[in-house]
Design a protein around this motif. Structure first.
Motif, PDB file in Angstrom:
ATOM      1  N   ARG A  50       9.889   6.669  -1.897  1.00 37.77           N
ATOM      2  CA  ARG A  50       9.778   5.373  -2.564  1.00 37.77           C
ATOM      3  C   ARG A  50      10.349   5.431  -3.975  1.00 37.77           C
ATOM      4  NH1 ARG A  50       5.168   6.248   0.206  1.00 37.77           N
ATOM      5  NH2 ARG A  50       4.684   4.799   1.892  1.00 37.77           N
ATOM      6  N   TYR A  56      14.326  -5.331 -10.002  1.00 37.48           N
ATOM      7  CA  TYR A  56      13.280  -5.879  -9.143  1.00 37.48           C
ATOM      8  C   TYR A  56      12.790  -7.247  -9.609  1.00 37.48           C
ATOM      9  CZ  TYR A  56      12.761  -1.698  -6.294  1.00 37.48           C
ATOM     10  OH  TYR A  56      12.979  -0.671  -5.392  1.00 37.48           O
ATOM     11  N   ASP A 102       5.230   1.416  -4.516  1.00 35.62           N
ATOM     12  CA  ASP A 102       5.023   0.855  -3.187  1.00 35.62           C
ATOM     13  C   ASP A 102       3.676   1.352  -2.670  1.00 35.62           C
ATOM     14  OD1 ASP A 102       8.456   1.174  -1.962  1.00 35.62           O
ATOM     15  OD2 ASP A 102       7.534  -0.186  -3.397  1.00 35.62           O
ATOM     16  N   PRO A 153       1.934  -3.709   2.886  1.00 29.70           N
ATOM     17  CA  PRO A 153       3.403  -3.805   2.818  1.00 29.70           C
ATOM     18  C   PRO A 153       3.903  -4.843   1.826  1.00 29.70           C
ATOM     19  CG  PRO A 153       2.561  -4.805   4.845  1.00 29.70           C
ATOM     20  CD  PRO A 153       1.401  -4.108   4.203  1.00 29.70           C
ATOM     21  N   THR A 154       3.019  -5.713   1.323  1.00 27.25           N
ATOM     22  CA  THR A 154       3.455  -6.709   0.338  1.00 27.25           C
ATOM     23  C   THR A 154       3.477  -6.144  -1.077  1.00 27.25           C
ATOM     24  OG1 THR A 154       1.234  -7.593  -0.102  1.00 27.25           O
ATOM     25  CG2 THR A 154       2.450  -8.519   1.769  1.00 27.25           C
ATOM     26  N   ARG A 209       5.014  -3.817  -3.453  1.00 30.83           N
ATOM     27  CA  ARG A 209       6.223  -3.028  -3.630  1.00 30.83           C
ATOM     28  C   ARG A 209       6.520  -2.895  -5.116  1.00 30.83           C
ATOM     29  NH1 ARG A 209       5.002  -1.405   0.308  1.00 30.83           N
ATOM     30  NH2 ARG A 209       5.964  -1.448   2.370  1.00 30.83           N
ATOM     31  N   SER A 219       6.825  -5.894  -7.527  1.00 31.75           N
ATOM     32  CA  SER A 219       6.285  -7.137  -6.980  1.00 31.75           C
ATOM     33  C   SER A 219       5.081  -7.605  -7.791  1.00 31.75           C
ATOM     34  CB  SER A 219       5.874  -6.940  -5.517  1.00 31.75           C
ATOM     35  OG  SER A 219       4.814  -6.005  -5.411  1.00 31.75           O
TER      36      SER A 219
END
Length: 431
Positions: A199, A246, A380, A385-386, A388, A391
């Motif tokens: 990652r 990002y 991550d 999985p949301t 990251r 994010s």
């Protein structure tokens, strides 16, 4: 052209092209022009105007073809790049494709990509369909495609345009980028990356892509397209590069820069791609993987992601209690702007997982209500999985188990649980 040991001449293609597909059953309900007009007020005007202009120019074509006239898209590769069963089913049931193609000169803005994606998204939205990005072999729903386009200030998230796939071999992990050729630049690669950096190195590759893309487009800023752009042999990557790539420019990533040596790796097969390889600087002792691990430690300021512990001992319990006792004070200093210049406040919180809680770090962006913290994930997460890198996340203050203030050298305040995990030390009193 001046050739020196400090710069690497990279060839510039004469022109660039973009191709997007919209699978549908039957013929389009409205024209591409009408579909684009419906985006008025929803798409930043520079891109909306660009799409309209290119639709009226020979630089763009929009054709409707029988699906049998277009080469079949490989479902296995589409699946590898995120296609869902529903998207593949709609593609299999489609009778026609709307093919949107655009060409433009290398440079910034990449008008061919922005305009073609905008037109394809507008057409797909009109039939409640999908967009297929042929370059990336990716499905995009119309809303995601539109969100990826520049805002009113011309800003994009590079992760919406450049992927970082990887594979494993005997030497470790092989990372490549997939998307820099949209802008005329060769794709990047790194070989021999240790498995545990999966990652983290993906984020480093994305930050390096952002930095080199900026150098590349700066070299194309003149009226004439040059034959070569000279890129620095020693590229620098910072936490800020990663944060911007990002889409979180407010997360300045106050880290020391990491140096990566750029090497041209030309393809021996005329049908294969050439790469720009990222390597440790010349003279670095030891294996390359050791340097990559040190680079990740620098860029992530010593805060290790994905730390798990199921049964905190006495030292860990005291560390958590110490951190929580200082939450009110650190929030007040954050809101008052009293943290040291060029520092970042991060918090550590738990996510539920099958094997117990997973503890991850996030950079605080706002903390208006005492009980809720708005932040950007610093890693991550395996369990969600949301979550990251980069994010946005909302953290309940009750879930916080640690906090730290970072500068370019690492943790300068806080980080009590990390000290216990890293060194087995009992936390001291708050600083």
């Amino acid at each position: 052209m001046l050739i020196t040991d400090d710069f690497l001449p990279v060839p510039v293609p004469e022109s660039l092209s973009a191709t997007y597909l919209v699978p549908m059953t039957g013929l389009p309900k409205v024209s591409a022009k009408t579909a684009v007009q419906r985006l008025s007020g929803r798409l930043a005007e520079p891109v909306h105007g660009l799409a309209r202009q290119m639709l009226d120019s020979p630089l763009m074509s929009v054709d409707t073809r029988s699906i049998d006239e277009f080469p079949a898209l490989p479902p296995d590769l589409l699946t590898a790049f995120g296609a869902t069963e529903a998207q593949l089913a709609r593609l299999a049931a489609a009778s026609h494709l709307v093919v949107v193609q655009a060409e433009y000169r290398p440079g910034w803005p990449p008008a061919h990509e922005w305009a073609a994606r905008a037109v394809a998204a507008a057409v797909a939205e009109s039939v409640d369909g999908d967009v297929v990005d042929v370059f990336g072999l990716q499905f995009l729903d119309p809303a995601s495609a539109l969100r990826s386009l520049p805002d009113a200030q011309g800003r994009i998230r590079l992760v919406d345009w450049v992927l970082v796939p990887y594979s494993s071999d005997a030497e470790g992990l092989w990372f490549t980028t997939k998307g820099l050729r949209r802008f005329g630049l060769l794709e990047l690669q790194t070989q021999g990356v240790p498995d545990h950096l999966t990652r983290a190195w993906g984020a480093v590759m994305t930050g390096a892509a952002r930095r080199l893309l900026r150098d590349w487009t700066d070299g194309l800023a003149g009226e004439e397209v040059p034959a070569f752009v000279q890129l620095p042999v020693l590229a620098t990557v910072t936490g800020h590069d990663i944060a911007v790539a990002y889409g979180n420019p407010e997360q300045h990533g106050a880290t020391a820069p990491v140096l990566l040596r750029l090497e041209l790796d030309p393809a021996t097969d005329p049908d294969a791609d050439s790469f720009l390889s990222l390597r440790p600087p010349a003279g670095h002792p030891g294996p390359d993987g050791r340097y990559y691990a040190a680079a990740c430690a620098t860029l992530f300021a010593g805060i290790q992601p994905d730390v798990r512990y199921a049964r905190p001992g006495d030292a860990m319990s005291k560390a958590i209690a110490t951190a929580r006792a200082g939450l009110g004070d650190i929030r007040a200093r954050f809101l008052a702007g009293q943290l040291p210049p060029e520092t970042q406040l991060v918090v550590k919180y738990g996510l539920p997982g099958d094997d117990g809680p997973e503890f991850v770090w996030a950079g605080v962006t706002s903390w208006d209500a005492p009980e809720r913290i708005e932040a950007a994930s610093a890693s991550d997460a395996d369990s969600d999985p949301t979550v990251r890198i980069g994010s946005p996340v909302v953290v309940e203050a009750a879930d916080v188990v640690d906090w730290a203030v970072l500068d370019g050298t690492g943790v300068i305040e806080g980080g009590w649980t990390q000290a216990v995990l890293d060194a087995g030390e009992r936390p001291g009193p708050p600083v």
